[in-house]
Design a protein around this motif. Sequence first.
Motif, PDB file in Angstrom:
ATOM      1  N   ASN A 188       0.782  -1.254  -0.020  1.00  0.00           N
ATOM      2  CA  ASN A 188      -0.101  -0.178   0.169  1.00  0.00           C
ATOM      3  C   ASN A 188       0.928   1.617   0.241  1.00  0.00           C
ATOM      4  N   SER A 189       1.853   1.190   0.859  1.00  0.00           N
ATOM      5  CA  SER A 189       2.785   1.965   0.616  1.00  0.00           C
ATOM      6  C   SER A 189       4.117   2.227   0.942  1.00  0.00           C
ATOM      7  N   TYR A 190       5.299   2.685   0.205  1.00  0.00           N
ATOM      8  CA  TYR A 190       6.451   2.307   0.636  1.00  0.00           C
ATOM      9  C   TYR A 190       7.257   1.773   2.174  1.00  0.00           C
ATOM     10  N   THR A 191       7.671   0.632   1.956  1.00  0.00           N
ATOM     11  CA  THR A 191       7.648   0.549   3.553  1.00  0.00           C
ATOM     12  C   THR A 191       8.530  -0.815   3.733  1.00  0.00           C
ATOM     13  N   ASN A 192       8.706  -1.033   5.117  1.00  0.00           N
ATOM     14  CA  ASN A 192       9.702  -2.452   5.264  1.00  0.00           C
ATOM     15  C   ASN A 192       8.669  -3.300   5.405  1.00  0.00           C
ATOM     16  N   VAL A 193       9.130  -4.830   4.547  1.00  0.00           N
ATOM     17  CA  VAL A 193       8.804  -5.875   4.381  1.00  0.00           C
ATOM     18  C   VAL A 193       9.403  -7.174   5.268  1.00  0.00           C
ATOM     19  N   HIS A 194       8.894  -7.644   6.475  1.00  0.00           N
ATOM     20  CA  HIS A 194       9.979  -8.573   7.144  1.00  0.00           C
ATOM     21  C   HIS A 194       9.899 -10.501   6.530  1.00  0.00           C
ATOM     22  N   ALA A 195      10.361 -10.867   6.913  1.00  0.00           N
ATOM     23  CA  ALA A 195      10.186 -12.283   7.093  1.00  0.00           C
ATOM     24  C   ALA A 195      10.556 -12.599   8.072  1.00  0.00           C
ATOM     25  N   VAL A 196       9.208 -13.571   9.454  1.00  0.00           N
ATOM     26  CA  VAL A 196       9.786 -14.008  10.553  1.00  0.00           C
ATOM     27  C   VAL A 196       9.415 -16.067  10.467  1.00  0.00           C
ATOM     28  N   LYS A 237      12.757 -20.847  18.574  1.00  0.00           N
ATOM     29  CA  LYS A 237      13.014 -19.215  18.328  1.00  0.00           C
ATOM     30  C   LYS A 237      12.497 -18.511  16.861  1.00  0.00           C
ATOM     31  N   LEU A 238      12.743 -17.678  16.924  1.00  0.00           N
ATOM     32  CA  LEU A 238      11.718 -16.116  16.232  1.00  0.00           C
ATOM     33  C   LEU A 238      13.230 -15.977  15.396  1.00  0.00           C
ATOM     34  N   TYR A 239      12.875 -15.849  13.987  1.00  0.00           N
ATOM     35  CA  TYR A 239      14.725 -15.399  12.951  1.00  0.00           C
ATOM     36  C   TYR A 239      14.022 -14.491  12.121  1.00  0.00           C
ATOM     37  N   MET A 240      14.387 -12.915  11.685  1.00  0.00           N
ATOM     38  CA  MET A 240      14.230 -12.435  11.294  1.00  0.00           C
ATOM     39  C   MET A 240      14.759 -11.504  10.161  1.00  0.00           C
ATOM     40  N   VAL A 241      14.065 -11.176   8.591  1.00  0.00           N
ATOM     41  CA  VAL A 241      14.812 -10.384   7.609  1.00  0.00           C
ATOM     42  C   VAL A 241      13.602  -9.931   7.550  1.00  0.00           C
ATOM     43  N   LYS A 242      14.403  -8.647   6.458  1.00  0.00           N
ATOM     44  CA  LYS A 242      13.848  -7.554   6.274  1.00  0.00           C
ATOM     45  C   LYS A 242      14.233  -7.126   4.657  1.00  0.00           C
ATOM     46  N   THR A 243      13.498  -6.178   4.194  1.00  0.00           N
ATOM     47  CA  THR A 243      13.185  -5.925   2.767  1.00  0.00           C
ATOM     48  C   THR A 243      12.662  -4.548   2.919  1.00  0.00           C
TER      49      THR A 243
END
Length: 276
Positions: free
Chosen positions: A121-129, A136-142
């Motif tokens: 919908n708008s300029y944004t970070n997108v996270h994958a967890v 445990k949870l492991y996160m990356v983003k783009t």
Amino acid sequence: MLGPRLRLLCALALFGAALGLRAFPLHATEPYDPWPGLVQDIFDNRPMLDGSDVIAIEMPYRAEDAAIVPVTLRSKLSPDDSRQLRAITLVIDQNPAPMAARFELGADARVSEISTRVRVNSYTNVHAVAELSDGKLYMVKTFVKASGGCSAPAVKNPEEARNHLGQMKYRQFARADQGSSNSTREAQIMIGHPNNSGLQMDQLTHLYIPAFFIDELHVWQDNSPVLSMEGGISISEDPNIRFTYVSNGAKTFRAEAKDTSGHVFQKEWKIDDSGT
């Protein structure tokens, strides 16, 4: 010497400039980051570890069409890693409903890659967890530059969408390493559905179209789970899920989808030893 009128204009200009400085300080405030709140709302504030060696997220930096932005989630776990990928959550931070999808992976299917299309919908970070078998949870983003994806008009007209509602297609892709019944396979499930976001406007009535989307998808090879998806308004029209998995020699592949109006769509396909 300045005349009275010019002195008044200069005074007003200086006063206006002073107000401007007060309204817009020299040091602009940081833009609002919704991610900390999303960690609390979606993940109950669980710790987030660096996932750069666990999972990769691939999206275009600048989207060609904000309503159908491709995204690929790929496991980076090495073959000798004893941990297993249990679930992946895709979060589009600035979307009206940020949690785009949560994928739960079958314990024996060894899904290592998932691709789909989303609205941005708008300029944004997108996270994958990624959630691993160690709990445990492991996160990356783009970061993605796109706007208006959630309110973009549907491609199909309402009558065409109704005619295709719930139609499911299955496709198997040949892979270089697909030589036996228990090798890695690549497949795709496509579902005919408008997946209305609730933010789109009817071009005739100028009223908002109610949200109406696939919120559950389950996929099995025979009776063994491959993956399940909890979806939201960010998944594009006509949901399209492509994934890799390890065959267990199953003779059938089947899918079941449910939408927010209570419709249930089911389909089963026969497959042979070559995966076709």
